[in-house]
Design a protein around this motif. Structure first.
Motif, PDB file in Angstrom:
ATOM      1  N   ASN A 200     -10.176  15.666  14.235  1.00  0.00           N
ATOM      2  CA  ASN A 200      -8.920  13.961  14.887  1.00  0.00           C
ATOM      3  C   ASN A 200      -8.339  14.106  14.645  1.00  0.00           C
ATOM      4  O   ASN A 200      -7.559  14.418  16.037  1.00  0.00           O
ATOM      5  CB  ASN A 200      -9.695  13.165  14.331  1.00  0.00           C
ATOM      6  CG  ASN A 200     -11.317  12.637  14.599  1.00  0.00           C
ATOM      7  OD1 ASN A 200     -12.674  13.325  13.618  1.00  0.00           O
ATOM      8  ND2 ASN A 200     -11.454  12.582  15.674  1.00  0.00           N
ATOM      9  N   GLU A 201      -7.594  15.386  14.092  1.00  0.00           N
ATOM     10  CA  GLU A 201      -5.805  15.523  14.356  1.00  0.00           C
ATOM     11  C   GLU A 201      -5.159  15.960  14.912  1.00  0.00           C
ATOM     12  O   GLU A 201      -4.562  16.067  16.286  1.00  0.00           O
ATOM     13  CB  GLU A 201      -5.069  15.848  13.060  1.00  0.00           C
ATOM     14  CG  GLU A 201      -3.755  15.986  13.299  1.00  0.00           C
ATOM     15  CD  GLU A 201      -2.681  16.603  11.673  1.00  0.00           C
ATOM     16  OE1 GLU A 201      -2.694  16.177  11.081  1.00  0.00           O
ATOM     17  OE2 GLU A 201      -2.481  17.343  11.860  1.00  0.00           O
TER      18      GLU A 201
ATOM     19  N   GLN B 248      -5.724  14.851  18.609  1.00  0.00           N
ATOM     20  CA  GLN B 248      -4.368  13.905  18.448  1.00  0.00           C
ATOM     21  C   GLN B 248      -3.449  14.449  19.448  1.00  0.00           C
ATOM     22  O   GLN B 248      -2.265  14.373  20.346  1.00  0.00           O
ATOM     23  CB  GLN B 248      -4.506  13.027  17.314  1.00  0.00           C
ATOM     24  CG  GLN B 248      -3.939  11.804  17.838  1.00  0.00           C
ATOM     25  CD  GLN B 248      -3.882  11.287  16.159  1.00  0.00           C
ATOM     26  OE1 GLN B 248      -4.710  10.667  15.892  1.00  0.00           O
ATOM     27  NE2 GLN B 248      -2.731  10.317  15.349  1.00  0.00           N
TER      28      GLN B 248
ATOM     29  N   GLU C 185      -2.627   5.827  15.490  1.00  0.00           N
ATOM     30  CA  GLU C 185      -2.780   7.211  15.816  1.00  0.00           C
ATOM     31  C   GLU C 185      -0.865   7.620  15.386  1.00  0.00           C
ATOM     32  O   GLU C 185      -1.078   8.348  15.276  1.00  0.00           O
ATOM     33  CB  GLU C 185      -3.087   7.320  17.284  1.00  0.00           C
ATOM     34  CG  GLU C 185      -4.630   7.307  17.391  1.00  0.00           C
ATOM     35  CD  GLU C 185      -5.340   7.789  18.377  1.00  0.00           C
ATOM     36  OE1 GLU C 185      -4.425   7.173  19.816  1.00  0.00           O
ATOM     37  OE2 GLU C 185      -6.122   7.786  18.768  1.00  0.00           O
TER      38      GLU C 185
ATOM     39  N   GLU D  16      -1.135   7.947  11.715  1.00  0.00           N
ATOM     40  CA  GLU D  16      -1.313   9.373  10.971  1.00  0.00           C
ATOM     41  C   GLU D  16       0.074   9.917  11.370  1.00  0.00           C
ATOM     42  O   GLU D  16       0.058  11.433  10.886  1.00  0.00           O
ATOM     43  CB  GLU D  16      -3.007   9.402  12.253  1.00  0.00           C
ATOM     44  CG  GLU D  16      -3.525   9.185  10.814  1.00  0.00           C
ATOM     45  CD  GLU D  16      -4.955   8.813  11.856  1.00  0.00           C
ATOM     46  OE1 GLU D  16      -6.157   9.258  11.139  1.00  0.00           O
ATOM     47  OE2 GLU D  16      -4.926   8.900  12.897  1.00  0.00           O
ATOM     48  N   GLU D  17       0.555   9.778  12.995  1.00  0.00           N
ATOM     49  CA  GLU D  17       1.657  11.382  13.534  1.00  0.00           C
ATOM     50  C   GLU D  17       2.964  11.154  12.279  1.00  0.00           C
ATOM     51  O   GLU D  17       3.160  11.780  12.596  1.00  0.00           O
ATOM     52  CB  GLU D  17       2.136  10.572  14.558  1.00  0.00           C
ATOM     53  CG  GLU D  17       0.863  11.853  15.501  1.00  0.00           C
ATOM     54  CD  GLU D  17       1.058  10.971  17.081  1.00  0.00           C
ATOM     55  OE1 GLU D  17       2.837  11.210  17.470  1.00  0.00           O
ATOM     56  OE2 GLU D  17       0.518  10.962  17.782  1.00  0.00           O
TER      57      GLU D  17
ATOM     58  N   GLU E 275     -10.295   7.597   7.089  1.00  0.00           N
ATOM     59  CA  GLU E 275      -9.076   7.219   6.958  1.00  0.00           C
ATOM     60  C   GLU E 275      -8.719   6.117   5.433  1.00  0.00           C
ATOM     61  O   GLU E 275      -7.650   6.387   4.340  1.00  0.00           O
ATOM     62  CB  GLU E 275      -8.407   5.917   7.637  1.00  0.00           C
ATOM     63  CG  GLU E 275      -9.109   6.150   9.278  1.00  0.00           C
ATOM     64  CD  GLU E 275      -7.950   7.575   9.492  1.00  0.00           C
ATOM     65  OE1 GLU E 275      -6.488   7.215   9.334  1.00  0.00           O
ATOM     66  OE2 GLU E 275      -8.587   7.725  10.603  1.00  0.00           O
TER      67      GLU E 275
ATOM     68  N   VAL F 110     -12.987   8.387  17.079  1.00  0.00           N
ATOM     69  CA  VAL F 110     -11.964   8.056  18.241  1.00  0.00           C
ATOM     70  C   VAL F 110     -11.934   6.833  18.838  1.00  0.00           C
ATOM     71  O   VAL F 110     -11.168   6.084  19.271  1.00  0.00           O
ATOM     72  CB  VAL F 110     -12.208   8.914  19.324  1.00  0.00           C
ATOM     73  CG1 VAL F 110     -11.678   8.672  20.758  1.00  0.00           C
ATOM     74  CG2 VAL F 110     -10.801  10.777  18.866  1.00  0.00           C
TER      75      VAL F 110
ATOM     76  N   LYS G  46     -11.285   3.695  16.602  1.00  0.00           N
ATOM     77  CA  LYS G  46      -9.276   3.823  16.896  1.00  0.00           C
ATOM     78  C   LYS G  46      -9.219   2.950  18.008  1.00  0.00           C
ATOM     79  O   LYS G  46      -8.680   2.013  18.088  1.00  0.00           O
ATOM     80  CB  LYS G  46      -9.001   4.812  16.848  1.00  0.00           C
ATOM     81  CG  LYS G  46      -8.607   5.409  15.122  1.00  0.00           C
ATOM     82  CD  LYS G  46      -8.322   6.226  15.453  1.00  0.00           C
ATOM     83  CE  LYS G  46      -7.744   7.017  14.096  1.00  0.00           C
ATOM     84  NZ  LYS G  46      -7.367   8.827  13.378  1.00  0.00           N
TER      85      LYS G  46
END
Lengths: 121, 416
Positions: free
Chosen positions: A89-90, A93, B33, B36-37, B132, B157, B160
């Motif tokens: 999933n990362e 992204q 997202e 997470e980044e 998560e 995906v 989210k």
């Protein structure tokens, strides 16, 4: 984990000098630096179009090399980026940040893990 | 500071802080997202700076503030998030003081409640919570559930996207919604645990990991949110976990509770569960998880099947049936009556439950019926019930168990 982001696009949609495609192409330069800064970048290689390629195969010990491939598909492999990511999933992204995802699509393929058995088909 | 001790500190910070930092960043940068980044960037920065500057006194606060600034920088560079930058900068000012304990707890609760939001599909809730809140990778979840990684990847995906598109708020539910939302959260954890417990196919190691993860999540919820039902679920999982070793024999076959080697039960887990149950019962608000835990505890307490306090178990099932009037609970109660009053009374009770018609496709109902019929010498009926049960399960260990029973019936009915 390492993943290859394989970039596919229709060259007619990318190299048509339209404002949309030019805007996307203009974003390409910054990408590698960004992926390096975020620690994801491993390596990458943009590719020329397939009409500059040759195809090699060996059958019965004989080498044959032809020009092409001239496949009827509209989408061609345009290049790839290898990234390091925590999980699939990362990686997805990160791939979504690639400008070409806006014009074509990006296939995210995990690298082979040799600790696992080979697939049997 | 040596590089190896910094690396250890970094790994320790990742294990202990990453999920909490993520929980806070989702609130601050608005969305999974981007958060997470930001989390990723914060750890990249830590790997650069900690060896030079030393490990900060409060790694959580350092990671949150670094992650947020890195995102502001990135948004500025991309200059397509002009509005977001202004907003982020404002929250950055406001959150400069070190976060209070309550605030961190609230962020962790927000994350759990959002991942377990009832608007998401059950499969999506499980995958999202494991990734998560639990910090598992997509590939680890896929291995544990024996499905391809892209299947889990897509669930995450889509979940989210749904949270973003339907603007599911990142918040602890208001009091009126709380019971239902807690139930949905506990159900996710219990489903994760059940997956590890019920299925014995596939590599047992990864299955055990799911149980460990479910118990860890259960402990986290209890630590954040001390509700009797949350405590009940944790105790129930601990009691099942205590019996894990004895549930399956050396060849991977099922061993029924009655035949389990009770010396293999983990007394420490049982003691922990018992203390939790006592504490929760004192709150005088019993729900289904706590009642099931209390029943499991009576089993764990007994020296043998025969010495089990069956009258008390039947009584607890009576209460459980009132709070959770499901046919499966009614069936369990009927089986307990059989243990208290003998197989004839048990068969009457089980048949009464089955006559209501909701358990026709539930293999355990037919297996329970078959067992009582067998003990009463009704061999033909027992055979038919085992055969029906066998047709309703594909799980290898369960099938082997039922096939063995059928075989034994065929041998010498008079001897039994």
């Amino acid at each position: 984990m390492r993943y290859a982001c394989l970039i596919y696009f229709d060259p007619k949609k990318v190299f048509n000098d339209s404002p949309e495609s030019n805007a996307v192409l203009a974003q390409l330069g910054a990408l590698e630096g960004e992926l390096k800064a975020s620690g994801h970048f491993v390596s990458g290689l943009p590719l020329t179009l397939p009409n500059e390629a040759m195809t090699v195969l060996v059958r019965d010990g004989k080498v044959s090399a032809t020009d092409g491939p001239f496949m009827e598909t509209k989408e061609v492999l345009g290049g790839f980026t290898v990234i390091e990511a925590r999980d699939l999933n990362e990686a997805v992204q990160v791939a979504a940040r690639h400008p070409y995802a806006q014009l074509g699509y990006i296939e995210v393929r995990p690298a082979v893990d040799y600790t696992k058995p080979r697939p049997k088909l | 500071m040596t590089s190896s001790s910094t690396r250890d500190a970094l790994e320790a910070a990742y294990r202990s802080e990453a999920r909490r930092v993520l929980a806070t960043l989702i609130r601050l940068v608005g969305g999974f997202e981007a958060a997470e980044e930001a989390l990723h960037e914060a750890f990249v920065a830590a790997a650069e700076q900690w060896p030079r500057e030393g490990v900060p006194a409060n790694p959580y606060a350092w990671l949150v503030s670094t992650g947020r600034y890195r995102m502001i920088d990135r948004f500025r560079r991309q200059s397509r998030h002009a509005g977001a930058v202004a907003e982020l900068a404002a929250t950055a000012q406001a959150a400069e003081s070190p976060p209070a304990h309550d605030e961190i707890v609230d962020d962790e609760l927000r994350l759990i409640f959002t991942c377990c939001h009832p608007a998401l599909e059950s499969d999506a809730r499980i995958a999202l919570t494991l990734r998560e809140v639990g910090g598992l990778t997509t590939e680890e979840i896929a291995r544990a559930y024996l499905v391809p990684a892209p299947t889990i990847g897509q669930r995450i995906v889509r979940a989210k996207a749904k949270i973003r598109d339907e603007k599911i708020p990142y918040e602890v539910p208001v009091r009126a919604e709380l019971p239902a939302r807690l139930e949905s959260t506990l159900q996710v954890i219990y489903l994760i645990f059940n997956e590890s417990y019920a299925a014995t196919q596939g590599p047992s190691l990864t299955r055990g990991d799911l149980a460990t993860e479910a118990i860890r999540l259960g402990r986290l919820v209890v630590a954040l949110f001390d509700e009797p039902e949350a405590v009940g679920l944790l105790s129930l999982m601990l009691l099942h976990e205590a019996r894990r070793e004895s549930r399956v024999d050396g060849s991977g076959d099922l061993v029924l509770l009655d035949d389990q080697n009770r010396a293999l039960w983990d007394r420490e887990l049982i003691a922990e569960a018992r203390a939790l149950i006592q504490r929760a019962l004192a709150a005088r608000r019993v729900g289904p998880y706590l009642l099931q835990a209390a029943i499991a505890d009576l089993h764990a307490d007994a020296e043998s099947g025969a010495k089990t306090d069956w009258p008390q178990i039947v009584a607890l099932y009576e209460v459980l049936r009132r709070v959770d009037p499901s046919p499966v609970v009614a069936l369990n109660r009927a089986v307990a009556i059989g243990m208290r009053d003998g197989p004839a009374a048990g068969l009457v009770a089980v048949e009464a439950v089955m006559a209501e018609g909701q358990l026709g496709a539930y293999y355990l109902a037919h297996a329970a019926c078959a067992d009582l019929q067998r003990r009463l010498g009704k061999i033909v009926a027992s055979r038919a019930s085992y055969t029906r049960a066998l047709a309703l399960t594909r799980q290898p260990a369960e099938r082997r168990f039922l096939e063995k029973r059928l075989e034994q019936l065929g041998e010498a009915p008079s001897a039994r």
